[in-house]
Scaffold this motif. Sequence first.
Motif, PDB file in Angstrom:
ATOM      1  N   ALA A  46     -60.612  43.660 -32.572  1.00 42.12           N
ATOM      2  CA  ALA A  46     -59.883  44.922 -32.711  1.00 42.12           C
ATOM      3  C   ALA A  46     -60.859  46.087 -32.821  1.00 42.12           C
ATOM      4  O   ALA A  46     -60.657  47.143 -32.205  1.00 42.12           O
ATOM      5  CB  ALA A  46     -58.966  44.862 -33.935  1.00 42.12           C
ATOM      6  N   ALA A  71     -54.527  46.459 -30.832  1.00 43.88           N
ATOM      7  CA  ALA A  71     -55.662  46.468 -31.750  1.00 43.88           C
ATOM      8  C   ALA A  71     -55.392  47.383 -32.934  1.00 43.88           C
ATOM      9  O   ALA A  71     -55.706  47.043 -34.081  1.00 43.88           O
ATOM     10  CB  ALA A  71     -56.929  46.903 -31.017  1.00 43.88           C
ATOM     11  N   ASP A  74     -53.033  45.592 -35.208  1.00 45.42           N
ATOM     12  CA  ASP A  74     -53.735  44.540 -35.942  1.00 45.42           C
ATOM     13  C   ASP A  74     -54.513  45.130 -37.115  1.00 45.42           C
ATOM     14  O   ASP A  74     -54.464  44.603 -38.227  1.00 45.42           O
ATOM     15  CB  ASP A  74     -54.701  43.776 -35.024  1.00 45.42           C
ATOM     16  CG  ASP A  74     -53.983  42.868 -34.042  1.00 45.42           C
ATOM     17  OD1 ASP A  74     -52.775  42.604 -34.230  1.00 45.42           O
ATOM     18  OD2 ASP A  74     -54.639  42.433 -33.069  1.00 45.42           O
TER      19      ASP A  74
END
Length: 184
Positions: A46, A71, A74
Amino acid sequence: MSPAEADALLFGDSLACEVLRPAALLPRPRDPDPALAASGEALLRALAVLEDGARPEEPEGDDHALARVEAKLDLLTVLVAGLVRQEDADPVRRLAWSARGARLELPEAPAEATGLFRVRPADWLPSTLVLPASEIARDTRADGVRCWLRFDPMPPALEAALERHLFRIHRRAVAESRRQKQET
């Protein structure tokens, strides 16, 4: 193993970075967390998507934009989980690290030869990367101890993500050095 031998083993022919980072060596739990490698890999991937942006070999389009959004989600999930856990912040320490291991300056020697190396991989992100490690050398000094830690074998994807992260840190340090030389 001597400190010089440990330096050669951990940093000899691999990319290594020397930085000041919040880091710690924690005791290793009896029952290791099987998700530790996966969470570390997800964090580093990420970070890579967010910090690297679009690469020339990747066309800027829906797939890349979707990867960046994923990303960010996350990392947001990791941040929220970190707030719930309320982790104590590690002190900033001088650290040299590569994908093989780290040299960490500590105020006192660790009680165990094995542990969990915890580091905050990015200044702007409070999340930490945790890697199992074993002490391979030690140098006691007046102001503390220097420990050389070899990371336990890790999945190839996590090792590649860590190497890529260290390359980004190295690349930024080189660019900063060049900019400072141009200013003088």
